[in-house]
Design a protein around this motif. Sequence first.
Motif, short mmCIF file in Angstrom:
data_model
loop_
_atom_site.label_atom_id
_atom_site.label_comp_id
_atom_site.label_asym_id
_atom_site.label_seq_id
_atom_site.Cartn_x
_atom_site.Cartn_y
_atom_site.Cartn_z
N PRO A 268 0.67 0.36 7.40
CA PRO A 268 1.59 -0.63 7.97
C PRO A 268 1.44 -0.82 9.57
O PRO A 268 1.46 -1.90 10.00
N LYS B 67 6.47 1.12 -1.91
CA LYS B 67 7.83 1.77 -1.41
C LYS B 67 8.83 2.26 -2.72
O LYS B 67 9.55 3.06 -2.46
N GLU C 206 3.38 -3.84 -0.68
CA GLU C 206 4.43 -2.91 0.11
C GLU C 206 5.67 -2.46 -0.46
O GLU C 206 6.19 -1.37 -0.57
#
Length: 231
Positions: free
Chosen positions: A140, A167, A163
């Motif tokens: 990131p 996660k 993303e």
Amino acid sequence: MLPVRILIIEDEKQIARFLELELKHEGYGVEIEYDGRGGLRKVEEYEPDLVLLDIMLPGINGMEVCRRIRQFSKVPVIMLTARDETTDKVMGLDIGADDYITKPFVIEELLARIRAALRKNIQHEKPQKNLVAGDLRMDPSKHQVMRGNEEIELTKKEYDLLEYLLKNKDIVLTRDQILENVWGYDYAGDTNVVDVYIRYLRSKVDTPYNAKLIQTVRGVGYMLREEKNGD
Ligand code: CA
């Protein structure tokens, strides 16, 4: 280096123009939107470093714009309020604005608040951990995605989607959850956009490689999971 970019969302053209001139004079990059809906779209497209947001706007008002910005972005927001909108100020801070300034304001004060908000934002940006699944790695801090030694180019939406999946690795996500968390507000409840973007993402992240990471969970949604032997 690119200039720091500021988005002005303000329907009073004279104020917007005045701000634009002052901010450009200070070396900032500036964009203007005159209503809430356009402003929201611009936050996504232009990815400003800071937003100056008027409260009384045609269409979606500044409060609602701020609330929606916060669903997908941490960009610093300074609200521009009229003199007697005290309750609005409090509400603005409650829904995630970083600061407010009362109109009419002295430009030096606004500039100081802008600098403070930008500084605070930099301090709050902690180095983020890499997200990993199998040989897929997202960094990131560099906004970079690699599979093995190959870098994968993604659009902003594809990146945000990946993303979110990373996660929530090994967790089944419904289309509604994905829509809410990646798009932030729903497109008239149409979850087809999720399927479309999963397809884009797969074509870049999975199709060229042996091990598939994005799994379809029939009748529910999607899950990112490393294929183990025997699956
Ligand atoms: Ca206004």
